[in-house]
Design an enzyme around this catalytic site. Structure first.
Site, mmCIF file in Angstrom:
data_model
loop_
_atom_site.group_PDB
_atom_site.id
_atom_site.type_symbol
_atom_site.label_atom_id
_atom_site.label_comp_id
_atom_site.label_asym_id
_atom_site.label_seq_id
_atom_site.Cartn_x
_atom_site.Cartn_y
_atom_site.Cartn_z
ATOM 1 N N HIS A 379 -82.926 16.138 33.081
ATOM 2 C CA HIS A 379 -82.638 17.565 33.026
ATOM 3 C C HIS A 379 -81.494 18.051 33.902
ATOM 4 O O HIS A 379 -81.001 19.166 33.707
ATOM 5 C CB HIS A 379 -83.892 18.343 33.407
ATOM 6 C CG HIS A 379 -84.064 19.600 32.625
ATOM 7 N ND1 HIS A 379 -83.016 20.427 32.263
ATOM 8 C CD2 HIS A 379 -85.164 20.194 32.119
ATOM 9 C CE1 HIS A 379 -83.476 21.459 31.582
ATOM 10 N NE2 HIS A 379 -84.773 21.346 31.478
ATOM 11 N N TYR A 491 -93.655 31.739 34.376
ATOM 12 C CA TYR A 491 -92.227 31.437 34.214
ATOM 13 C C TYR A 491 -91.934 31.150 32.754
ATOM 14 O O TYR A 491 -92.664 30.412 32.092
ATOM 15 C CB TYR A 491 -91.879 30.214 35.066
ATOM 16 C CG TYR A 491 -90.461 29.726 34.983
ATOM 17 C CD1 TYR A 491 -89.532 30.044 35.971
ATOM 18 C CD2 TYR A 491 -90.034 28.911 33.935
ATOM 19 C CE1 TYR A 491 -88.233 29.579 35.917
ATOM 20 C CE2 TYR A 491 -88.732 28.441 33.873
ATOM 21 C CZ TYR A 491 -87.832 28.778 34.858
ATOM 22 O OH TYR A 491 -86.541 28.312 34.803
ATOM 23 N N SER A 493 -88.288 30.176 30.604
ATOM 24 C CA SER A 493 -86.869 29.903 30.784
ATOM 25 C C SER A 493 -86.063 30.543 29.658
ATOM 26 O O SER A 493 -86.461 30.509 28.500
ATOM 27 C CB SER A 493 -86.636 28.390 30.804
ATOM 28 O OG SER A 493 -85.282 28.105 31.031
ATOM 29 N N THR A 504 -79.651 28.813 33.058
ATOM 30 C CA THR A 504 -80.840 29.549 32.642
ATOM 31 C C THR A 504 -81.119 30.697 33.603
ATOM 32 O O THR A 504 -80.642 30.710 34.732
ATOM 33 C CB THR A 504 -82.091 28.644 32.609
ATOM 34 O OG1 THR A 504 -82.360 28.158 33.927
ATOM 35 C CG2 THR A 504 -81.906 27.479 31.654
#
Length: 666
Positions: A379, A491, A493, A504
């Protein structure tokens, strides 16, 4: 993500901006022959891939007062009255003292770096400096739908077609003829050849503004260069992203063994599909037993531990093997089993067995014996926008323009396969065994559950007046509230690819509106009317839509606070109290981490929780179904219980949208 920023990830990326995948095979290329373009390229765009890049707007730094107001609004939902009052005092003090000066310094630094965004370097560093294992903590997966032609749903055939389509994507990108990513607000006006021809005549330095006049919004594509021939290299303290675009070989992993073979010739042309197919077939037929010491398991280790092991491997004479792994175009992982249960598929694609996936590779294509396929990706290099574009293009091209077929004869002896053998001393063999035990214990601690829900779909939700994503987020909030009678840090994104080097921003789905709706649907109190329940749902949708627009436009509060804090740390100063406040730690200790990507090509996606006492919730709402993929670490959290609560929440909201009152039915 601070630990929580995965795909951005399913860890995670919420893709609120879409990309048209318009193909123009009829466009001739000056620098390539028509035959080469037909064979080696997805398409030839009228516009250069990077045509808009120079003129993309820069990610804005929000007003400090706006950020602090949004921060407190989000904190209000998860803090006690006493905690909230204390945090208000701390925020007001920051606003009156350190905050304005820190904001000025951040703006000044941003003006000195107009080639990028204020968040880009800190965000890369956040990933690369983390010493956590990237498996479960960062790498997500997205799995492909099956090939609609059953006879092509075959490990050998599908692997070959997807390899060739991946190489075509790579070559189209590197030749700068991949259609640029553009969000078309009015597709009838701008998603056509005329628009592209007009844009081609506008200089790159102002091209974005020309597109803007057509309500078309080009997206940042700076991450794409990291998809191929790239890897994350472990280093003490901070890892490094390395790209070697000259390498022409593919890495194949099977049973913990490593193989490489060229997929491009000396001129960079894609080798004949039959040759690639033959190489894959030979690897599939290799009778070698599973690697007794699968060194790939080291990529699932603590990053400093892996960095030290890597140096030891190099000292033992494995430098060439490691270099071949690092520089490979991407990794193909062939699995000999064929899981069919969604939970088993999630485990196979998210973490697999020890040493079967080289998790450091930017892109790993995993293929089961029955032809189920997924992308597992590291990532740090990028987010879901780039991965989803690759994903969609490869899925469509591998089906629409298959290069091998059930009737294709497998050539014998074609290709030049090399099996990589690692030299290990007893210490390193012992280290492998320790890492395998640690890997197995960690993966066994993860729980997984899945829900397919078909009562209503995206079009149904839209007709009801709800935003599809807001309904899903309300279902998630309500599921947690049913299970634990709490509202916690959550959360979602959201991509900021509308800006140069955007990554993001966070949507905070736990709002006053969702909290009220959860209480109306779940708590024991005088029964609310059906109208009251629906109005509460619609209020959630309106609020979530506002949060989403703010996040997509760089007007959330999380990245701004992250940038301010990072600036203080860079300068070696003392952190203001706002960042040492326990409430700041609480809102960044994300219990409910969510992400979605939507595409007809996607079957399922997932990621692990970002905290030991959290949930990882991958979800999608498609034309014909709703899907949830939930992970947790029991006993702290219960994924199957969450799924049951999510189903009940969806059922209740469906009743309301149908004009019935689920509370009266109790």
């Amino acid at each position: 993500m601070l630990k929580l920023h995965r795909f951005t990830t399913l860890r995670k990326t919420k893709l609120h901006l879409c990309q048209p995948l318009v193909i123009h095979p009829e466009i001739p290329a000056d620098s390539y022959s028509t035959s080469a373009a037909e064979r080696d390229f997805l398409h030839r765009s009228i516009l250069r891939t990077d045509h808009f890049q120079a003129s993309l707007p820069r990610l804005p730094i929000p007003q400090l007062e706006d950020t602090l107001k949004k921060y407190l609004e989000s904190q209000r939902q998860i803090l006690t009255d006493a905690e909230y009052d204390q945090t208000v005092d701390i925020v007001n003090k920051f606003k009156a003292t350190e905050g304005p000066d820190l904001q000025k310094r951040l703006i000044a630094k941003d003006k000195q770096n107009k080639h990028t965004s204020y968040i880009t370097k800190p965000w890369f560093d956040m990933y690369l400096k983390s010493r956590l294992p990237i498996v479960l903590n960062y790498n997500p997966f997205i799995s492909f739908q099956d090939d609609p032609r059953p006879e092509y749903q075959n490990q050998l055939i599908r692997s070959t077609n997807m390899i060739v389509s991946s190489l075509k994507f790579m070559k189209t990108l590197r030749a700068n003829v991949l259609e640029p990513d553009i969000y078309h607000l009015n597709p009838a006006k701008s998603d056509n050849t005329r628009f592209r021809k007009i844009m081609r005549m506008i200089p790159s330095s102002i091209a974005f503004y020309g597109a803007y006049m057509y309500k078309a919004f080009p997206l940042d594509m700076s991450q794409y260069k990291n998809i191929f021939n790239s890897t994350r290299v472990p280093r003490p303290g901070k890892d490094e992203l390395v790209v070697d675009s000259e390498a022409k070989h593919l890495l194949v992993m099977r049973n913990g063994n490593f193989y490489v073979f060229d997929v491009l010739d000396s001129n960079g042309n894609i080798l004949e599909p039959e040759v690639i197919m033959s190489s894959i077939h030979q690897i599939m037929q290799d009778p070698s037993p599973p690697a007794p010491h699968p060194v790939g398991v080291f990529t699932a280790e603590n990053r400093d531990t892996w960095a030290s092991y890597r140096e030891k491997l190099i000292s033992l004479g494995n430098e060439e093997a490691i270099k071949l792994i690092d520089s490979s175009v991407f990794s193909l992982c062939l699995e000999d089993d064929a899981p069919t249960d969604p939970n088993a598929i999630t485990r196979k694609f998210l973490h697999g067995e020890p040493g079967r996936i080289w998790f450091d590779k930017s892109l790993s294509l995993i293929m089961t014996r029955s032809g189920n396929a997924c992308v597992n990706f590291e990532h740090a290099w990028g987010d879901g926008v780039a991965v989803l574009r690759y994903f969609n293009e490869v899925f469509n091209d591998s089906i629409d323009k298959s290069v091998v077929h059930p009737s294709t004869n497998v050539q014998t002896g074609a290709g030049n396969i090399r099996k990589l053998e690692f030299k290990l001393d007893q210490e390193m063999k012992d280290n492998v065994e320790k890492s395998v035990k640690k890997f197995n214990a960690t993966m066994q601690s993860l729980d997984v559950d899945h829900l397919e829900y078909q009562k209503y779909t995206k079009s149904y939700v839209k007709k009801s007046g709800m935003g599809p994503d807001s309904l899903m987020q309300l279902a998630i909030q309500m599921a947690y509230y049913r299970q634990y009678k709490q509202t916690v840090a959550s959360y979602e994104s959201c991509s900021t690819a509308a800006f140069k080097h955007g990554r993001t921003e966070t949507i905070r789905p736990a709002t006053a509106e969702t909290k009220r709706a959860c209480m109306l649907f779940v708590d024991d109190h005088p029964t609310p009317s059906t109208e009251e329940l629906k109005n509460a749902m619609l209020a959630c949708s309106k609020k979530h839509g506002s949060l989403t627009r703010n996040a997509a436009m760089g007007q959330g509060f999380d990245r701004h606070l992250f940038g301010l804090r990072n600036l203080v740390e860079e300068e070696g100063g003392k952190l203001p109290e706002i960042f040492t406040d326990p409430s700041y730690q609480k809102i960044n200790h994300v219990i409910v981490s969510t992400s979605t990507v939507s595409s007809p090509a996607i079957l399922i996606g997932g990621f692990a929780p970002v905290t030991a006492d959290g949930f990882g919730v991958g979800y999608s709402i498609e034309p014909s179904r709703i899907g949830f993929n939930v992970t947790s670490y029991p006993p702290a959290r219960d994924a199957p219980g969450f799924i049951e609560c999510a189903k009940k929440s969806l059922d209740d909201m469906y009743e309301v949208l149908e004009g019935r009152n689920p509370r009266k039915a109790k």
